[in-house]
Design a protein around this motif. Sequence first.
Motif, PDB file in Angstrom:
ATOM      1  N   ARG A 143     -24.329 -14.452 -41.011  1.00 44.01           N
ATOM      2  CA  ARG A 143     -24.267 -14.208 -39.579  1.00 44.01           C
ATOM      3  C   ARG A 143     -23.028 -13.414 -39.144  1.00 44.01           C
ATOM      4  NH1 ARG A 143     -28.004 -16.417 -36.660  1.00 44.01           N
ATOM      5  NH2 ARG A 143     -26.745 -16.139 -34.787  1.00 44.01           N
TER       6      ARG A 143
ATOM      7  N   ASP B 104     -29.131 -13.220 -28.609  1.00 48.32           N
ATOM      8  CA  ASP B 104     -28.092 -13.778 -27.746  1.00 48.32           C
ATOM      9  C   ASP B 104     -26.878 -12.858 -27.667  1.00 48.32           C
ATOM     10  OD1 ASP B 104     -29.611 -16.039 -27.216  1.00 48.32           O
ATOM     11  OD2 ASP B 104     -28.804 -17.134 -28.935  1.00 48.32           O
ATOM     12  N   GLN B 105     -26.583 -12.186 -28.757  1.00 47.07           N
ATOM     13  CA  GLN B 105     -25.452 -11.268 -28.777  1.00 47.07           C
ATOM     14  C   GLN B 105     -25.857  -9.828 -28.494  1.00 47.07           C
ATOM     15  OE1 GLN B 105     -22.232 -12.206 -31.837  1.00 47.07           O
ATOM     16  NE2 GLN B 105     -24.006 -13.068 -32.881  1.00 47.07           N
TER      17      GLN B 105
ATOM     18  N   VAL C   3     -20.806 -10.453 -37.912  1.00 48.63           N
ATOM     19  CA  VAL C   3     -21.100  -9.285 -37.076  1.00 48.63           C
ATOM     20  C   VAL C   3     -19.989  -8.269 -37.269  1.00 48.63           C
ATOM     21  CG1 VAL C   3     -21.366  -8.418 -34.727  1.00 48.63           C
ATOM     22  CG2 VAL C   3     -22.384 -10.614 -35.366  1.00 48.63           C
TER      23      VAL C   3
ATOM     24  N   GLY D 198     -24.320  -4.989 -25.986  1.00 48.10           N
ATOM     25  CA  GLY D 198     -23.729  -6.014 -26.835  1.00 48.10           C
ATOM     26  C   GLY D 198     -22.385  -5.594 -27.394  1.00 48.10           C
TER      27      GLY D 198
ATOM     28  N   ASP E  59     -29.705 -10.531 -33.451  1.00 44.13           N
ATOM     29  CA  ASP E  59     -29.381 -11.745 -32.712  1.00 44.13           C
ATOM     30  C   ASP E  59     -29.534 -11.445 -31.220  1.00 44.13           C
ATOM     31  OD1 ASP E  59     -28.334 -13.927 -31.421  1.00 44.13           O
ATOM     32  OD2 ASP E  59     -26.505 -14.026 -32.604  1.00 44.13           O
TER      33      ASP E  59
ATOM     34  N   ARG F 152     -19.776  -5.812 -24.654  1.00 44.44           N
ATOM     35  CA  ARG F 152     -19.491  -7.180 -24.232  1.00 44.44           C
ATOM     36  C   ARG F 152     -18.704  -7.972 -25.274  1.00 44.44           C
ATOM     37  NH1 ARG F 152     -23.278 -11.203 -24.601  1.00 44.44           N
ATOM     38  NH2 ARG F 152     -24.808  -9.570 -25.068  1.00 44.44           N
ATOM     39  N   LEU F 153     -18.976  -7.707 -26.577  1.00 46.98           N
ATOM     40  CA  LEU F 153     -18.458  -8.593 -27.607  1.00 46.98           C
ATOM     41  C   LEU F 153     -17.562  -7.933 -28.649  1.00 46.98           C
ATOM     42  CD1 LEU F 153     -21.756 -10.599 -28.238  1.00 46.98           C
ATOM     43  CD2 LEU F 153     -19.757 -11.347 -26.934  1.00 46.98           C
TER      44      LEU F 153
END
Length: 408
Positions: A239, A219-220, A241, A271, A217, A274-275
Amino acid sequence: MTSADASPPVDWADRANEAARSVTALFGRKLFFLPGTHLGAVKWPAPAWRDGLKGTLLHPWHYWWQAHYADCLVDAGRRELRNGAVLTARFNGAGKPSAGRLASRLVTGVWLRNAFTFVNNYYDDMAWLALAVLRLDGLAAKTCKPGRRRNAGVRRSLTLQFDAACTDDLGGGAFWSKKRDFKNTPATAPIALYYARTGHRAKAQSLLDWLDATLFDPDQGLYLDGARLDPEGNVVIDRAVYTYNQGPVLGAQLELGGDANLARAADVVEGVARLLTVPVQHAPAAPGTAGARRMALRCEGTGDGGLFTGILCRYLALAAVDARLPERTRATAARLVLDTAGALWEGKRLAAPSEGAGSSERPGRYIFSMHAADPADATYPHGAVVELSTQLQAWMAFEAAASITIAG
C-alpha cells in the motif's frame, strides 16, 4: 499593481537550459573515453580513478537513471528544434553537440555499459528507456538525423520483453522483474504508456484496467505500489504511495483518452494536490498569490527516489495543457509543476570552483536541492557528494514548466 511593479515573466526554457548545462558539465562524460558515447556519472564529484575502465565497471550501474537523462536531453532537443535547430539554438552553445546528438550517444553508451544489450532484469527500467528512445526517434525524424534504425531495433527488442512481462497472473498487469513474483505500478504504468504511444491501445487499456481494479485507492485518489501472492496463494497489496507512480498512469490515461480515463486522470491530479505536497519556506509565492502558502510536490530523497518528483512533473505538465480535462484540473496540474520548479530554482546554489576536479573550468554550474521544500545549501552543502538522480529531477521539473509556458 502598476505595470512597473509587475515581475517579468519567467523564462522557463532558459532555466531548463541552465539545468541542462549544469548536468552535462558536471556529470556527463564519455564511456571508457570512447568517441561517440555519453553517460551520466552517478555522483559528483567522483574520485578520479572512477573515470578509468576499472572505475567505470566498479561504479554502481543505474540503467534507468540514464533513461531519464536521455529523456531530459530529448526535451532540450525539442526546444532546440522549436528555435530553428540552428547552431545558436543549442542549449550548450554553437560549438557543442546538439541535445539530440548527446541523447543518441547516451543510448549507445547504455548499450555498451549494459554488456552490449538493452535488456536487463527489471521491466520498469526497460520501459523508461523505451519511452525515451521513442521520443528520441521522433526528434530524429523531424531533424533528419541518423540513428532511426538503431532506435527501431531498441523498440523491437524491448517490446518483446514487455510482452513477456504482461501475463494473466494476479489478474493482469506487468511483472516488475524477471523474478516474476511482484506486479506493480512502476512497471505496469510505463509499459501501458509505451503500448499506448506505439499503437497497441488494447494492451495499454488492459493494463490500466488492472491498475484501476487492483491498485487504485479511491479514498486517496492515488495508485498503490504493487501486488504479490503470499505463500498461501492470497493476493497481498503493497500500500505504499509514491509520487512517481502517479505520473506514467496519468500519461497513459491522457494518451488513450475516453471519458473514464480522463475522469480518473482528474482524480489523480486532485489526489496528488491533496496528499503529495509539502509547504515551501525558502521560495516566494507565485505571482498573483500574495499571502498564499507555497506548496510543492513532495520529494523522495536520494538514490532512485531522487528521480520520483521529476517524473511526476513530466506527466502533470501533459495534464496542465490537455483541453479535454476540466479547467480546474489543468490549473491545479500547472500550479503543482510551476510551484515545484520555482522552489527548486530558488533553492539552487552555485557549484564552487573548489568542488570537484575541473570545476574551475566549468564556472556558473548549479547544484539543485534534492527536496523542493529545502534549499540546496541545506541538502547539498559545499563539499557534499551530489547524486545524478536529484539533478535530473530538477531538470525534469524545469522542462515540465517550460512545456506548460510554451503551450500557453
